[in-house]
Every structure is written in structure tokens, then in C-alpha cells.
Design a protein around this motif. Sequence first.
Motif, mmCIF file in Angstrom:
data_model
loop_
_atom_site.group_PDB
_atom_site.id
_atom_site.type_symbol
_atom_site.label_atom_id
_atom_site.label_comp_id
_atom_site.label_asym_id
_atom_site.label_seq_id
_atom_site.Cartn_x
_atom_site.Cartn_y
_atom_site.Cartn_z
ATOM 1 N N ALA A 62 0.825 -1.213 0.000
ATOM 2 C CA ALA A 62 0.000 0.000 0.000
ATOM 3 C C ALA A 62 0.856 1.259 0.000
ATOM 4 N N ILE A 63 1.924 1.261 0.796
ATOM 5 C CA ILE A 63 2.809 2.428 0.839
ATOM 6 C C ILE A 63 3.574 2.560 -0.470
ATOM 7 N N THR A 64 3.985 1.421 -1.025
ATOM 8 C CA THR A 64 4.641 1.457 -2.331
ATOM 9 C C THR A 64 3.715 2.069 -3.370
ATOM 10 N N GLN A 65 2.428 1.686 -3.332
ATOM 11 C CA GLN A 65 1.459 2.235 -4.282
ATOM 12 C C GLN A 65 1.294 3.735 -4.079
ATOM 13 N N THR A 66 1.318 4.178 -2.819
ATOM 14 C CA THR A 66 1.211 5.607 -2.537
ATOM 15 C C THR A 66 2.389 6.368 -3.127
ATOM 16 N N PHE A 67 3.607 5.827 -2.963
ATOM 17 C CA PHE A 67 4.794 6.451 -3.537
ATOM 18 C C PHE A 67 4.713 6.482 -5.063
ATOM 19 N N VAL A 68 4.332 5.348 -5.649
ATOM 20 C CA VAL A 68 4.263 5.244 -7.109
ATOM 21 C C VAL A 68 3.203 6.183 -7.672
ATOM 22 N N GLY A 69 2.107 6.406 -6.944
ATOM 23 C CA GLY A 69 1.042 7.290 -7.409
ATOM 24 C C GLY A 69 1.498 8.714 -7.618
ATOM 25 N N LYS A 213 14.734 9.509 -4.183
ATOM 26 C CA LYS A 213 16.088 10.056 -4.102
ATOM 27 C C LYS A 213 17.023 9.476 -5.163
ATOM 28 N N TRP A 214 16.903 8.182 -5.441
ATOM 29 C CA TRP A 214 17.810 7.533 -6.385
ATOM 30 C C TRP A 214 17.178 7.316 -7.751
ATOM 31 N N GLY A 215 15.901 7.705 -7.914
ATOM 32 C CA GLY A 215 15.243 7.669 -9.208
ATOM 33 C C GLY A 215 15.090 6.294 -9.828
ATOM 34 N N CYS A 216 14.896 5.260 -9.018
ATOM 35 C CA CYS A 216 14.803 3.891 -9.536
ATOM 36 C C CYS A 216 13.413 3.549 -10.077
#
Length: 486
Positions: A62-69, A213-216
Motif C-alpha cells: 500500500a505504501i509502495t502504491q502511494t509512492f508510485v502514485g 532520491k535515487w530515481g529507480c
Amino acid sequence: MDEESLKVSFIHNNGGEVFAGDLPPIDGWRGLLQASWKESKKLWYLAGPAIFTSLCQYSLAAITQTFVGHVGDIELAAFSIANSVISGLSYGIMLGMGSALETLCGQAFGAKQLRMLGVYMQRSMVILLVTACLMSTIYVWSAQILKLIGEEEEIAEEAGKLAVWMLPQLFATAMVFPLAKFLQAQSKVLVMAVIAGGALVLHVLFSWLLIFKWGCGLWGAAVMLDISWWIVVLAQMAYILSGTCKEAWGGFTWAAFRNLGAFVRLSFASGVMLCLECWYFSLLVLLSGYIKNAKVAIDAISICMNLIGWEMMISLGFNVAISVRVSNELGAGHPRAAKFAVVTVLTTMLIIGFILMAVIFITRNEFAVAFTSSEEVMKVVSNLATLLAFTMLLNSVQPIFGGVAVGAGWQALVAYINLASYYIFGVPLGCLLGYYFDMGVKGIWIGMICGTTLQTIVLCFITFRTKWNREASQAIQNIKEWVGRA
């Protein structure tokens, strides 16, 4: 172990008769309150850490999805499809097949057949790892599969690349569910909560570094998700091997490869039952891809599904608690205690459901801001808030009946009920409303809610018509059958 020796052991452990030590008759309101308080403490002791563990594990994606959004709309849609459809498919299978262990370990623990817990866990790992190997082909060919079923090419390509990066997570779930069920049956839930919390903290920190930060980008999000799940697996395994579960863990044994037939049958029934549930609302995301302005629809639905997922982690915690309580009490020959636990947990979850429903109504115009910066997506989410609130209430009690079914070993029966309620009634009704009557996402969702409502009513009727004395007696026969030649 033969039938007679098992029965002697069972009777000895339960005070000289099969139903000795059961819940005594409740006298008046004061007696009811005292019994409810006592049972609630048992449930919360199991459910509290289980909820925290479930929330932490769910939060990984869920947090990954929030970041990706916040990276882009295409990225959010691709992650939603990969996580909800591809990973959701495997998660449902692994969780379902692993839940067979709740029945086996829970009833064996109640009957004091502790040594069998470790054997059961290893048998489950063998079956789930073989299943993961077979399912890996779906991950590899996911882009082609998504295109074949009509998803937009750009979204399907990105989701397919992401799915390949998420393959290690598939094998982690094949390990983590048997480990979790082994620990839960013994009420060792606090250590699971600590491990899950530690993994979540590391996941948030390094996901932020990798993505922003690292743009991955997407591949960095997927790799960190894989690593976080394997941290949970290795930490739980280390805890078990450290000697803290020495009565239930006798070391690795070839007995794990014996008597697999009965184990596979129960695992398959459990897998079908849970998969039909897990895939049901994943279908809502998939079906939304066929309506006009699919990207906005998928983004809006994925945000709602994210919140439903958070609530489901609370329900899943009580699902685990009631499964352990029912299986332990039936294994120990306490039918009245098993039934009272069911009533107590349903009352608790109804209260929680009404609270969450109220929260959604109050924040209907604000909660989408955490997931997206698109005004169009936020507007659609606000329009879906009423359906979301009602789903929150319904999903507060529906998983509890699933936990009762797992604890009692009714997986095959519930699989048929799920198939009829969800896929013969709910999905066709949703497609009819959404496409034919042009109600869009709302119509699809209304139809699927109707399917869930039907399933809940049927399971409620079955649960409260159950002869719990007969279920307790049957548990003895189940333990005899599943012990095998260890």
C-alpha cells in the motif's frame, strides 16, 4: 498413532470426558457480561498483534502504491494492475492453501498433539513452493495475458515488466504463510507483530530512497517489496529455529513428504475458498479497465481498494483470532466455547464496521489526496464514497464467517457458496449494471456488493444452525486422519 491411543490422549487432556472443561451455562446479564469480557480478552490477545502484523504486511504494497502514485498516472495504473491482479492472484492462492494449516494446527494444538505442528508446517511449505514454481509462468507472461484480456497496451507492458521484478515475492509468500499459521496456532502472535513492524520501517525508508532520491522508479519499488517480504520470512524462520517452539518443532523431517494426499485435498479446498474471495474485488479493478476513461477509473478504484484493504487487515486479524479460537476449542472438545467465541467476535466487528463507515462519510472529499494529485481522480473517488462506506461495513463481518469455516474445516462447502454468490450472481449482475445499463464503475461495484451480501447471509445461516457438539466430535476424527504416519 492409532485411533484408540489418540482418543485416550484426547480424553486425558480434557479432564476425563470429551466435553469436559467446556463453557459453563451463562446465568443472567452479569454472567453474560463476564463471559463476554473473558472471551473478548482472548480474542483481542490474538487479534491485536494479528491486526498489527496484517496491517504492516499489507502496508508494504500500500505504501509502495502511494509512492508510485506520485510518480505518474501510468505508473500508478501499472502498479495497481500488477499488485491487484497478478500478485493478488498468487496471494489469494498462497493464503488460501496456507489456511489449511489453521484447521490442522489449531485442532492439533487444542488436542495437545504439539509435535505434529512442525510436520504440518513443512508439508504446507512443500505444497506451496511447488505451487509457486507453477505460478511463476503467469508472472513471466503477464504482459501478454493482460493484453489478451483487453487491458490497454501501455498499462499492460508496464505491469508485465513490474510483475517479473516481483517474482521473488511469490516465493516469499509460499514460505511466510506456513510459518505464520504455525506460530498463530500456538498464539505466538507478538513476535510476528515485532517482525512485521521492523520490516515495515525498513521498507518505508528504503522505498523512499529508491523511488524518489535515487530515481529507480517502478523497478526499485518492486525490488524493495521483494526484499521486505523476505525479511519477514527469514526473521520468522530464525525465531522458530532458535528453540522457542521446541515442543512443536522437532526439526526437518522426511515425514513432511508422507501422507500428502489428504493434506493436498484440504489445501486445495482452502485455496479455492480463499481465492474466490481474494480475486473477487480484484476483478473490480480489472473490469474497470473496460469502461470509458479507463486510467481514471482504475486509479479511483485502486484508491478505494487500498482503503478496503486496510480495513480487511483488521478483519483478517479477527479472522485469524476466531479461526484459532474455534479450532482450538473444537480440538479440545469445547463446542459451547467455540460458539460463544463466534458470537463475541461478530459483535465486536459490527461495532468496528459502523465506526469505519462513519469515518468514510466524514472524510469523503479529503481522503483521496493522500493517494493522488489528480483532481479528476479525486472527484471520481468522492462519488464512490457511499459504496465504499457500505463495503466497509459489510467487510467488517464477512471475513469472520470465513475464519469460522477455516477453524471448523468447512473449506469445501464455503468454496461452493463463494462460487455461486460471487461469480454466478455478483459478477454478472455487476457487468449488467455497469455495461448494459451504462452505470460504469458504480454499477459494477453495486453488483459485486450484492454478491458479497448474499454470501454473508448464507454463511450466517449455516454458522448459527451448526451443531457444535457434532463438530467437536468430528474434530477427533479429523486429527486421526491428518496425523498420518509421522
